[in-house]
Scaffold this motif. Structure first.
Motif, short mmCIF file in Angstrom:
data_model
loop_
_atom_site.label_atom_id
_atom_site.label_comp_id
_atom_site.label_asym_id
_atom_site.label_seq_id
_atom_site.Cartn_x
_atom_site.Cartn_y
_atom_site.Cartn_z
N UNK A 1 0.85 -1.19 0.00
CA UNK A 1 0.00 0.00 0.00
C UNK A 1 0.89 1.25 0.00
N UNK A 2 0.47 2.24 -0.73
CA UNK A 2 1.29 3.44 -0.88
C UNK A 2 1.09 4.34 0.34
N UNK A 3 2.17 4.86 0.89
CA UNK A 3 2.02 5.80 2.00
C UNK A 3 1.24 7.03 1.53
N UNK B 1 25.07 18.27 0.27
CA UNK B 1 23.67 18.55 0.51
C UNK B 1 22.99 17.22 0.78
N UNK B 2 22.11 17.18 1.77
CA UNK B 2 21.33 15.96 2.02
C UNK B 2 19.86 16.26 1.75
N UNK B 3 19.18 15.30 1.12
CA UNK B 3 17.76 15.42 0.87
C UNK B 3 17.07 14.26 1.58
N UNK B 4 16.14 14.57 2.46
CA UNK B 4 15.46 13.51 3.22
C UNK B 4 13.96 13.55 2.98
N UNK B 5 13.37 12.37 2.93
CA UNK B 5 11.92 12.28 2.87
C UNK B 5 11.50 11.21 3.89
N UNK B 6 10.44 11.48 4.61
CA UNK B 6 9.87 10.47 5.51
C UNK B 6 8.44 10.26 5.04
N UNK B 7 7.86 9.11 5.39
CA UNK B 7 6.49 8.89 4.97
C UNK B 7 5.70 8.09 5.99
N UNK B 8 4.42 8.01 5.77
CA UNK B 8 3.54 7.28 6.67
C UNK B 8 2.12 7.34 6.14
N UNK B 9 1.19 6.75 6.89
CA UNK B 9 -0.21 6.86 6.50
C UNK B 9 -0.78 8.19 6.98
N UNK B 10 -0.17 8.75 8.04
CA UNK B 10 -0.65 10.01 8.59
C UNK B 10 0.46 11.06 8.50
N UNK B 11 0.06 12.33 8.39
CA UNK B 11 1.06 13.40 8.32
C UNK B 11 1.86 13.45 9.63
N UNK B 12 1.18 13.16 10.74
CA UNK B 12 1.86 13.18 12.03
C UNK B 12 3.02 12.21 12.06
N UNK B 13 2.85 11.04 11.45
CA UNK B 13 3.90 10.03 11.41
C UNK B 13 5.09 10.52 10.56
#
Lengths: 459, 459
Positions: free
Chosen positions: A213-215, A273-285
């Motif tokens: 499932x896609x975040x 330079x560092x590029x970071x992405x985080x993910x989850x089902x909720x924006x809070x996560x």
């Protein structure tokens, strides 16, 4: 290749799926690497039975068969190094089944990554590896190379998603292994033996893939570091900080400079330079994880930290990363894109080592890569027509591999061995491992007709 | 075994690490399966070099070597089916390195799962597979069986975490393959060839494992269904519903009944009970996912849905699941615990099929398992001393495997083939796959000294 063999090939695939025209043979002489070798004929197969008939004929008549998908490989995997036949699977392009309930899809090897992605999007699912060439590369190629991409640190690579395969082995037998079940420990893991095997053991004609499932939420941040050591320590800090970002990319000074010289992006010129992405089902996560990431950026003296406030801003931050390969490729007539991979703690020493190698051999190397899984792409830009420079490049490439192995890493994180890295296999693998790989090759392909000359298996 | 061979074994491992005492040989005749065969001697090895010397001696003197960890295997993997030597690795129990920065640990094969878990806990990291026997099983055993557990649907199995191995091959050579890098496509995936290979290809003497940051929040819910079909559809619905629960367990009617007869838990007697857990770094994330899970439970007519409001309540909900194996084992003198695995959509048909098989052969089968990855544990309880009942059990076991394979699944999701499922290998694997497995066995272990008689490889 004797005319009678060509006639037999025509009989197997049909006239429209056979070619020995010069224009086709020239097209099939190369992939995205700098290697070149012309085949004697090319066919487009459309069924496993055709592939089987071709492999049987090749065994009988002793000609090499090199399988090809979209030809986007960077290590010469689909270059027919010993001539013979190119077997193009790009017309086996059917998505045979999408079963969201089984969390699985069944595809032919010629399906393009992006086409599967588009087919899964309406269901909210995806096949995560996302290689750089996703718009054009084929899933068969993904399997053959165990393709990975920017999301490897969190989502792994193709290997982690292949549930089952149909394979025509080098002896012409058809083998099905694995199935739609999420788990199996029934016998040896033959599925993963073929994932990343570069078309030297068998030809994959059907693939069962697990999908995720896609975040629904992401957070994106960019940080600039004046000191390479600090950037390296920030990478280690993030990865040890209790969360796994979905993306943690690094761009070195040379890369930033090249991007600025060739785009309007106006990046800060800094060591890294560092590029970071985080993910989850909720924006809070996603945000919680990004806070942990930013803590590490700040703790390690980032000069600047830019957090995207919107999808548009995130896309803006991504632009720099996405421009790396084309911008660098434009600077000089030729390039070699390496993908050495080291333990996460060794990212900073590796980046420093790459700079030393560039200086020592007087070659231009710009580095970027997937820092979150230690997979770095030093891109060497040069002029292949300049004999002296090419020799220095060759020496630098050798030293890059030695650096990775000395730091406890590997020659290749996602591009494969093919022709480019075949001479360095024994630098990484001990004699027992080399012997075992060569024995497995002989077992699957006793007459060495499948993609011969690759992966140092002929020794 | 000739006295001179025993002397040579004593010379290799030292007197204190050798035994041919009856009490030891009897202990080493069995594991957690119903298989029995006595070895002629046992040794505790403590270094790779000792293992190598033993394997060389075994080749020279032609005696079988069966490796053993904690002996918790359920398929007879560590039963010395052809006598010879049991090689116990439980004294190779050192955690050699924990590198949170590299997201990796280096361990010897005799380290107990729980000991690694305890060592990682203060760092907030864990090694996710969590097999049912986690308190006693060894990591070498986890690798040999590709161990999995309740969290497979989200976190995968041991295979997904093994980065590198040191292996003594059947010919006595020592091979290192893989390293601490998170990614590699350098040559064939030899690491995963050995994961799940049940000690028939080589003996693992050192393991590099990837570790994960531990989720900080969980949500736990239990649902009761009057109709098995509804429970099956709820499982499919959850897994297709856009989230991946960390746990989705099922308990069938027979299991619930047995638990109620033997505990004070007072479970509702119904066709099926589902236990779900979701997790994340934030409570919001765990709760969001659990809302999606509960939606599916409700949509598929759950009679009752109990959400835990606290850790204590969650522990209460877990009690039923954790009591399954011991409660069922207590009901009759003997039990066989199967672990057929099917595509997620086939969970309900499989549960129904198991009931049919129980009725047809008049045997008692209680089912529970990891519904989220289609891995079901039909536990057959019987009296092995009753010849007639034992024959019916054997027929039922055959039909269970046929059911799984007919529904597109596999003989075993986590217990392995060993002796128990060796007769059924060809039911699942086609002739080409069987031939390839046997060839790989011969390549790694030319004299068939490693764990002979297992996995139908001698055919």
């Amino acid at each position: 290749m004797k005319p009678e063999i060509k006639d037999q090939l025509r009989a197997i695939v049909g006239e429209a799926n056979f070619s020995d025209k010069l224009i086709d043979l020239v097209s099939y002489s190369s992939d995205a690497s700098q290697h070149l070798h012309r085949p004697e004929a090319a066919v487009w197969a459309t069924t496993a039975e055709q592939v089987q008939a071709i492999v049987r004929l090749a065994n009988q008549e002793a000609f090499p068969v090199t399988v090809r998908g979209a030809g986007t490989g960077l290590s010469g995997l689909s270059v027919p190094a010993q001539g013979g036949l190119v077997l193009d699977l790009s017309r086996m392009d059917q998505i045979l089944d999408i079963s969201i309930t089984d969390r699985a899809v069944v595809v032919q090897p010629g399906v393009i990554y992006a086409d599967l992605d588009n087919a899964l999007a309406p269901h909210g699912y995806f096949f995560p590896p996302d290689p750089g060439s996703s718009k054009v590369c084929t899933l068969g190629g993904n399997v053959a190379t165990n393709a990975g991409g920017v999301k490897g640190a969190k989502y792994g690579t193709t290997r982690d998603y292949v549930l089952g395969l149909t394979v025509v082995l080098g002896d012409g037998s058809i083998m099905r292994t694995g199935n739609r079940a999420m788990k199996s420990v029934s016998g040896f893991d033959l599925v993963r033996l073929f994932v990343g095997s570069e078309g030297v053991l068998g030809i994959v004609t059907e693939i069962i893939l697990k999908i995720n499932p896609k975040p629904r939420a992401t957070a994106t941040t960019l940080a600039v570091f004046d000191d390479l050591e600090d950037a390296g320590r920030a990478v280690s800090g993030v990865m040890a900080g209790g969360v796994v970002p979905s993306v943690l990319e690094i761009l070195g000074r040379e890369t930033l400079k090249a991007i600025n010289q060739n785009t309007e992006l106006n990046l800060p010129e800094a060591d890294a330079m560092l590029l970071a992405e985080t993910d989850g089902y909720t924006q809070g996560e996603a945000d919680y994880q990004m806070e942990r990431v930013v803590e590490q950026f700040t703790a390690h003296h980032a000069r600047e930290v830019k957090q995207a406030e919107s999808a548009a801003q995130a896309a803006e931050l991504w632009k720099a990363r996405k421009s790396c390969v084309p911008v660098l490729a434009r600077l000089r007539p030729s390039f070699i894109l390496e993908d050495i991979t080291v333990p996460i703690s060794q990212v900073a020493p590796t980046l420093r080592g790459v700079q030393d190698i560039a200086a020592r051999h007087q070659v231009q190397i710009a580095t970027f890569g997937h820092a979150g899984d230690g997979n770095l792409h030093p891109q060497i830009i040069y002029d292949a027509a300049d004999h002296d420079e090419s020799e220095r490049v060759e020496a630098a490439v050798h030293d890059l591999f030695q650096l990775a192995v000395d730091l406890g890493g590997t020659l290749t994180g996602e591009h494969g061995i093919g022709l480019s890295k075949a001479p360095y296999m024994e630098m990484e693998h001990d004699p027992a491992a080399m012997k075992l790989m060569r024995s497995i090759k002989r077992v699957c392909d006793p007459n060495n007709i499948l993609n011969p000359g690759k992966m140092a298996l002929d020794g």
